[in-house]
Scaffold this active site. Structure first.
Site, PDB file in Angstrom:
ATOM      1  N   LYS A 150       0.883  -1.273   0.072  1.00 53.32           N
ATOM      2  CA  LYS A 150      -0.235   0.208   0.017  1.00 53.32           C
ATOM      3  C   LYS A 150       0.834   1.376  -0.214  1.00 53.32           C
ATOM      4  O   LYS A 150       0.362   2.214  -0.646  1.00 53.32           O
ATOM      5  CB  LYS A 150      -0.990   0.014   1.250  1.00 53.32           C
ATOM      6  CG  LYS A 150      -2.098  -1.167   1.056  1.00 53.32           C
ATOM      7  CD  LYS A 150      -3.376  -0.674   1.304  1.00 53.32           C
ATOM      8  CE  LYS A 150      -4.294  -1.624   0.948  1.00 53.32           C
ATOM      9  NZ  LYS A 150      -5.710  -1.076   0.887  1.00 53.32           N
ATOM     10  N   LYS A 187      -6.129  -8.643  -8.080  1.00 55.53           N
ATOM     11  CA  LYS A 187      -7.332  -8.690  -7.379  1.00 55.53           C
ATOM     12  C   LYS A 187      -8.456  -7.685  -7.943  1.00 55.53           C
ATOM     13  O   LYS A 187      -7.905  -6.599  -8.423  1.00 55.53           O
ATOM     14  CB  LYS A 187      -7.113  -8.691  -6.021  1.00 55.53           C
ATOM     15  CG  LYS A 187      -8.235  -8.992  -5.136  1.00 55.53           C
ATOM     16  CD  LYS A 187      -8.052  -8.418  -3.665  1.00 55.53           C
ATOM     17  CE  LYS A 187      -8.197  -6.919  -3.639  1.00 55.53           C
ATOM     18  NZ  LYS A 187      -8.384  -6.393  -2.354  1.00 55.53           N
ATOM     19  N   LYS A 245     -12.139  -2.525  -5.109  1.00 51.98           N
ATOM     20  CA  LYS A 245     -13.139  -1.529  -5.352  1.00 51.98           C
ATOM     21  C   LYS A 245     -12.318  -0.015  -5.854  1.00 51.98           C
ATOM     22  O   LYS A 245     -12.995   0.780  -6.179  1.00 51.98           O
ATOM     23  CB  LYS A 245     -14.083  -1.273  -3.919  1.00 51.98           C
ATOM     24  CG  LYS A 245     -13.433  -1.161  -2.767  1.00 51.98           C
ATOM     25  CD  LYS A 245     -14.460  -0.926  -1.966  1.00 51.98           C
ATOM     26  CE  LYS A 245     -14.420  -2.064  -0.647  1.00 51.98           C
ATOM     27  NZ  LYS A 245     -13.386  -2.050  -0.016  1.00 51.98           N
TER      28      LYS A 245
HETATM   29  N1  AQP Z   1     -11.337  -9.753  -5.545  1.00 44.73           N
HETATM   30  C1  AQP Z   1     -11.655 -10.151  -4.146  1.00 44.73           C
HETATM   31  N2  AQP Z   1     -11.989 -11.521  -4.422  1.00 44.73           N
HETATM   32  C2  AQP Z   1     -12.375 -12.315  -2.974  1.00 44.73           C
HETATM   33  N3  AQP Z   1     -12.659 -11.450  -2.030  1.00 44.73           N
HETATM   34  C3  AQP Z   1     -12.178 -10.135  -1.750  1.00 44.73           C
HETATM   35  N4  AQP Z   1     -12.465  -9.434  -1.196  1.00 44.73           N
HETATM   36  C4  AQP Z   1     -12.042  -8.080  -1.578  1.00 44.73           C
HETATM   37  N5  AQP Z   1     -11.880  -8.171  -2.889  1.00 44.73           N
HETATM   38  C5  AQP Z   1     -11.917  -9.462  -3.055  1.00 44.73           C
HETATM   39  C6  AQP Z   1     -13.102  -9.561   0.387  1.00 44.73           C
HETATM   40  O1  AQP Z   1     -13.806  -8.421   0.645  1.00 44.73           O
HETATM   41  C7  AQP Z   1     -13.494  -8.102   2.248  1.00 44.73           C
HETATM   42  C8  AQP Z   1     -13.411  -6.710   2.303  1.00 44.73           C
HETATM   43  O2  AQP Z   1     -12.450  -6.199   1.687  1.00 44.73           O
HETATM   44  P1  AQP Z   1     -11.784  -4.657   2.061  1.00 44.73           P
HETATM   45  O3  AQP Z   1     -12.852  -3.775   2.123  1.00 44.73           O
HETATM   46  O4  AQP Z   1     -11.013  -4.792   3.366  1.00 44.73           O
HETATM   47  O5  AQP Z   1     -11.005  -4.575   0.950  1.00 44.73           O
HETATM   48  P2  AQP Z   1     -11.021  -4.629  -0.671  1.00 44.73           P
HETATM   49  O6  AQP Z   1     -12.462  -4.513  -1.025  1.00 44.73           O
HETATM   50  O7  AQP Z   1      -9.938  -5.551  -1.173  1.00 44.73           O
HETATM   51  O8  AQP Z   1     -10.689  -3.074  -0.794  1.00 44.73           O
HETATM   52  P3  AQP Z   1      -9.785  -2.515  -2.059  1.00 44.73           P
HETATM   53  O9  AQP Z   1     -10.321  -2.861  -3.325  1.00 44.73           O
HETATM   54  O10 AQP Z   1      -8.216  -3.263  -2.204  1.00 44.73           O
HETATM   55  O11 AQP Z   1      -9.736  -1.152  -1.918  1.00 44.73           O
HETATM   56  P4  AQP Z   1      -8.559  -0.489  -0.788  1.00 44.73           P
HETATM   57  O12 AQP Z   1      -7.615  -0.057  -2.239  1.00 44.73           O
HETATM   58  O13 AQP Z   1      -9.472   0.633  -0.568  1.00 44.73           O
HETATM   59  O14 AQP Z   1      -8.086  -1.052  -0.122  1.00 44.73           O
HETATM   60  C9  AQP Z   1     -12.423  -8.972   2.541  1.00 44.73           C
HETATM   61  O15 AQP Z   1     -12.779  -9.972   3.321  1.00 44.73           O
HETATM   62  C10 AQP Z   1     -11.575  -9.479   1.484  1.00 44.73           C
HETATM   63  O16 AQP Z   1     -10.937 -10.559   1.570  1.00 44.73           O
END
Ligand code: AQP
Length: 332
Positions: free
Chosen positions: A114, A196, A199
């Protein structure tokens, strides 16, 4: 007292909730709602380690709540709340941060990743994020925390901090175990199938949001990146097709081998269209429920207020013990 095991988890409102969040988290939460005593929160305090636009964050927080409910989480069966409403989270995080070594946080691979992406905003919150996560979990005496690969290291730290506190003072925290969901899958970007689906991805064409319309979903799957092999099969050399097969299989509960058989001798075109339709079928009812819920702000307010009240009660109980053992004079 309930005999059920306690589970804690959350999603950051740092963007619109994705198909990845649905398959990797929300769907399992719904499947688990009768088995465990669940605390599911919207992790707004975690989302601000990356700069957020206030109005957008507010909207995304309420959207997340509406989506939790639209996916089928029952507020009678689960404690659903907004993290910043329960101030015991940052309070416990402060106490724990005084028992966390810089070296431990320096080792966190998510921080390293990050910080590369956030060089212009390398803030202390990004560094101490895992301590707040430990507080989120330990406040509720969780037995289990659902963890993907990227969170394993953070849960290890949570376990270490719980044991460290228990050893230094006396038994206070339950040491939580990782929970590996029965049907878990990591969903990848449709445009970059080796990363991955997230969002906060810049390329929105690779991300399916739960609130996408059928037209948007169709378009994104049509443009999904594949390969030049031309055979629908499940292997690491074809990450795009592998990802599409995973999505198809999880949402239809059909084994991958059966799906592969259906597409023997067929090109990618039909397959991509069909995966799109499977996703539309799964997400459409959720989007419709979401639209009804998001226009009822009073109802949403009643859910997050009563959720915070219930969570607060449990969280305060733990925090009171922690403060007392730390030597803080109780106010009452
Ligand atoms: N692509 C994915 N496949 C399976 N599980 C996923 N999760 C997230 N993306 C995938 C699961 O969702 C839960 C919450 O995730 P999070 O809000 O901690 O983080 P995120 O959605 O993964 O956030 P981003 O996209 O990486 O955004 P930022 O950049 O804001 O951190 C978790 O249980 C995760 O495993």
């Amino acid at each position: 007292m309930s005999e059920k095991k306690i589970m804690v988890s959350g999603i950051k409102p740092s963007g619109k909730i994705t198909l990845g969040n649905y398959i990797g988290a929300l769907k399992n939460w719904v499947d688990n709602q009768d088995e465990f005593e669940n605390y599911y929160f919207i992790a707004d305090l975690h989302s601000v380690t990356v700069r957020q636009e206030p109005a957008k964050l507010r909207k995304q927080t309420l959207d997340s709540l509406a989506l939790y409910l639209a996916c089928g989480l029952d507020p009678e069966k689960n404690i659903i709340f907004i993290q910043s409403h329960v101030t015991a989270h940052p309070e416990l995080s402060w106490v724990l941060s005084n028992m966390t070594y810089m070296g431990e946080l320096n080792r966190m691979t998510q921080f390293k990743d990050k910080s590369k992406k956030n060089e212009e905003n390398l803030n202390a919150g990004l560094f101490t994020y895992p301590v707040l996560m430990a507080a989120d979990i330990l406040l509720y005496q969780a037995d289990y925390v659902p963890v993907g690969e990227d969170q394993k290291q953070h849960l290890e730290l949570t376990r270490d901090l719980a044991s460290r506190f228990n050893n230094r003072y006396s038994d206070t925290f339950k040491v939580p175990e990782p929970y590996i969901p029965k049907a878990g899958a990591r969903i990848m970007s449709l445009q970059e199938p080796t990363s991955k689906m997230g969002k906060s991805d810049d390329n929105e064409n690779g991300v399916i949001y739960i609130t996408d319309t059928p037209e948007e979903i169709r378009r994104k799957f049509k443009r999904a990146v594949t390969d030049s092999v031309g055979i629908v099969q499940y292997n690491d050399e074809q990450p795009g097709i592998k990802n599409l097969l995973t999505i198809y299989s999880v949402l239809t509960k059909r084994p991958i081998e059966d799906i592969v058989k259906d597409y023997e001798g067929k090109g990618y075109g039909d397959f991509k269209t069909d995966v799109g339709e499977v996703v539309i079928e799964a997400l459409n009812p959720i989007r419709e429920k979401y639209e009804a819920l998001i226009s009822d702000k009073k109802y949403l307010q009643s859910i997050y207020q009563s959720g915070a009240e219930k969570a607060e009660k449990i969280a305060r109980k733990t925090l009171r013990k922690v403060y007392k053992k730390s030597g803080f004079v109780p106010r009452f």
